[in-house]
Design a protein around this motif. Structure first.
Motif: not given
Length: 74
Positions: A37-63
């Motif tokens: 649900x709503x995660x407005x209590x999280x900082x931009x840094x926290x949310x960005x770290x999740x999204x960034x790490x997801x992308x990193x792991x997806x790229x690694x898997x594809x490689x």
């Protein structure tokens, strides 16, 4: 002008559940207290770290997939 619906759409709608599970898995690995649900209590840094790490792991898997595929064809 805030609405609570996300404008992010999965290119493959059938993958939405898997992407959500992946997001929670990554958040847990990083120690980000993501809730359903709503995660407005999280900082931009926290949310960005999740999204960034997801992308990193997806790229690694594809490689890995691309590398193992090219080795099999030789």
């Amino acid at each position: 002008m805030s609405n609570n619906s996300s404008s992010n759409k999965a290119v493959v709608p059938e993958a939405k559940g898997a992407l959500d599970r992946f997001k929670f898995e990554v958040a847990n690995e990083l120690g980000v207290p993501l809730t359903d649900g709503y995660n407005g209590n999280l900082t931009s840094k926290q949310n960005g770290s999740v999204g960034g790490y997801m992308v990193k792991k997806m790229i690694e898997a594809q490689e890995r997939q691309m590398t193992s595929g090219s080795q099999m064809q030789q």
